[in-house]
Design an enzyme around this catalytic site. Sequence first.
Site, PDB file in Angstrom:
ATOM      1  N   GLU A   1      17.507  94.808  49.785  1.00  0.00           N
ATOM      2  CA  GLU A   1      17.199  94.669  51.213  1.00  0.00           C
ATOM      3  C   GLU A   1      17.509  95.962  51.971  1.00  0.00           C
ATOM      4  OE1 GLU A   1      19.101  91.331  53.191  1.00  0.00           O
ATOM      5  OE2 GLU A   1      18.981  90.205  51.298  1.00  0.00           O
TER       6      GLU A   1
ATOM      7  N   ASP B   1      33.884  98.221  40.450  1.00  0.00           N
ATOM      8  CA  ASP B   1      35.080  98.381  39.628  1.00  0.00           C
ATOM      9  C   ASP B   1      35.164  97.285  38.568  1.00  0.00           C
ATOM     10  OD1 ASP B   1      37.771  99.697  39.312  1.00  0.00           O
ATOM     11  OD2 ASP B   1      38.414  97.630  39.640  1.00  0.00           O
TER      12      ASP B   1
HETATM   13  C1  GLC Z   1      39.296 100.572  37.249  1.00  0.00           C
HETATM   14  C2  GLC Z   1      39.743 101.712  38.116  1.00  0.00           C
HETATM   15  C3  GLC Z   1      41.202 101.934  37.892  1.00  0.00           C
HETATM   16  C4  GLC Z   1      41.943 100.671  38.279  1.00  0.00           C
HETATM   17  C5  GLC Z   1      41.401  99.446  37.557  1.00  0.00           C
HETATM   18  C6  GLC Z   1      41.876  98.178  38.185  1.00  0.00           C
HETATM   19  O1  GLC Z   1      39.407 100.831  35.915  1.00  0.00           O
HETATM   20  O2  GLC Z   1      38.976 102.856  37.835  1.00  0.00           O
HETATM   21  O3  GLC Z   1      41.686 103.030  38.601  1.00  0.00           O
HETATM   22  O4  GLC Z   1      43.305 100.808  37.964  1.00  0.00           O
HETATM   23  O5  GLC Z   1      39.998  99.402  37.595  1.00  0.00           O
HETATM   24  O6  GLC Z   1      41.250  97.975  39.419  1.00  0.00           O
END
Ligand code: GLC
Length: 526
Positions: A248, A206
Amino acid sequence: MAQQDWWRSAVIYQVYVRSFADGDGDGTGDLAGVRARLPYLAELGVDALWFNPWYLSPMKDGGYDVADYRAIDPAFGTLAEAEKLIAEARELSIRTIVDIVPNHVSDQHPWFRAALAAGPGSPERELFHFRRGRGAHGELPPNDWPSQFVGSTEPVWTRLPDGDWYLHLFTPEQPDLNWAHPAVRQEHEDILRFWFERGVSGVRIDSAALLAKDPDLPDLATTPHPHPFVDRDELHDIYRSWRAVADEYGGVFVGEVWLPDTERFARYLRPDELHTAFNFSFLSCPWDAEQLRASIGTTLAEHAPVGAPATWVLCNHDITRTVTRYGRTDTGFDFAAKAFGTPSDLALGTRRARAAALLSLALPGAVYVYQGEELGLPEAEIPRERIEDPMHFRSGGTDPGRDGCRVPLPWTADAPHAGFGGEPWLPQPDGWAAYAADRQAADPASMLALYREAIRLRPAFGEGPLTWLPAPEGVLAFTRDTGVRCLVNLADAPAELPAHSRVLLSSGPLDPRGRLPRDTAIWLRA
Ligand code: GLC
């Protein structure tokens, strides 16, 4: 293609657990719901499932505020159940990808609670970005950084009663971690191992380009280059050590890397870094032949030098659903342009979404399908009083937020709540049952039938590169090494099909003279 290279051409289905299927009838989707629907996913033919965060979370940002990366949120189930799910999916030849959120944690994470308790200047606070404020009494935020929720006017700093401010690029409940701290790096490598050891095959990262910050946290206005928190060079070192961990276990990464600069983007995909990253330029591209051709061409050209496969994405849990977007006057996607009440011609959008499905599934690389895309679900307009997404609130109520693409799925047309389970946590709009999976499964002309057939036939394109074929203006035509062709007509005039070809699949009927109508795609064998 060798087993270990599965990710180079996989079809990956994104599961937003909260809205997928509710196994215990409380209105929230859960792991029991997913386990019960594994046969559906196997029949769809997908190679892997990417689960949005399923960890313990106060759900201030749909689970992207993680309180414990090693525990499943009780609303979804238990760790033992996740392990069963991973194993059961694998028996159906479906792999699992988990979503790791390294940029920030929940304000309920033990680290942040300890940092609050320990007070200013403590080592506990060094795991985050705590600073004194500016102004005579520290009453002004430490810098001018903008929120990473596009359209948000809210600050990225929150002041505590003890006078310290802390940084949060998203909501105040999502404090940013300090990636210059060795404990932060160590912890995440441990988390990766934790999930790889439980049998996951991949990790989605993310906000992958946001982790590293300029240690001085300078104003963006005075120090725009290098950017103080986007795409900093230190990130590559972090991902190299992640890659060593993944190697790994034979695990793979897909990064959420939103960067307009294609050369900078490709740096994340060098052989010792991330395996893949989401293709947001294709996702944002308007339904226009020249722009799509350019987007595909740029994508392939930017990936080639680093040897990474492209990914093809039309929507996800943050983006306006495809059929709605393609039915609008502006068919591109831009967070900043989101507004309540944007009209859409859903019949037109659906036609185009069908064609776009055949287009993306014919391209070389991995394809992502967001739950409900295979049902042709439109974006729902959520009544304001039911909206939960912080993006809406942080825009001052002008942005409709992302809940409209997160509505609980319709499974059974004749069941209460369209077979989702209990009273859904987000309301399903009128007419939702018409999209139910059971109804579509019985209809050869449905979106679901098209996706099933396309995923089944997709290997006919082979693993080779794409070659563009001559085509009239407004028509995309290409082949791969097996000679199977994909044609997509975005022009007003119907397009002639090449002689002596056999139709494998088309997104809609041909015209009475056997020509490809507008907004239709076809797969042909010579
Ligand atoms: C990314 C995710 C989103 C979230 C953001 C903060 O963009 O896809 O849904 O709100 O990160 O974590």
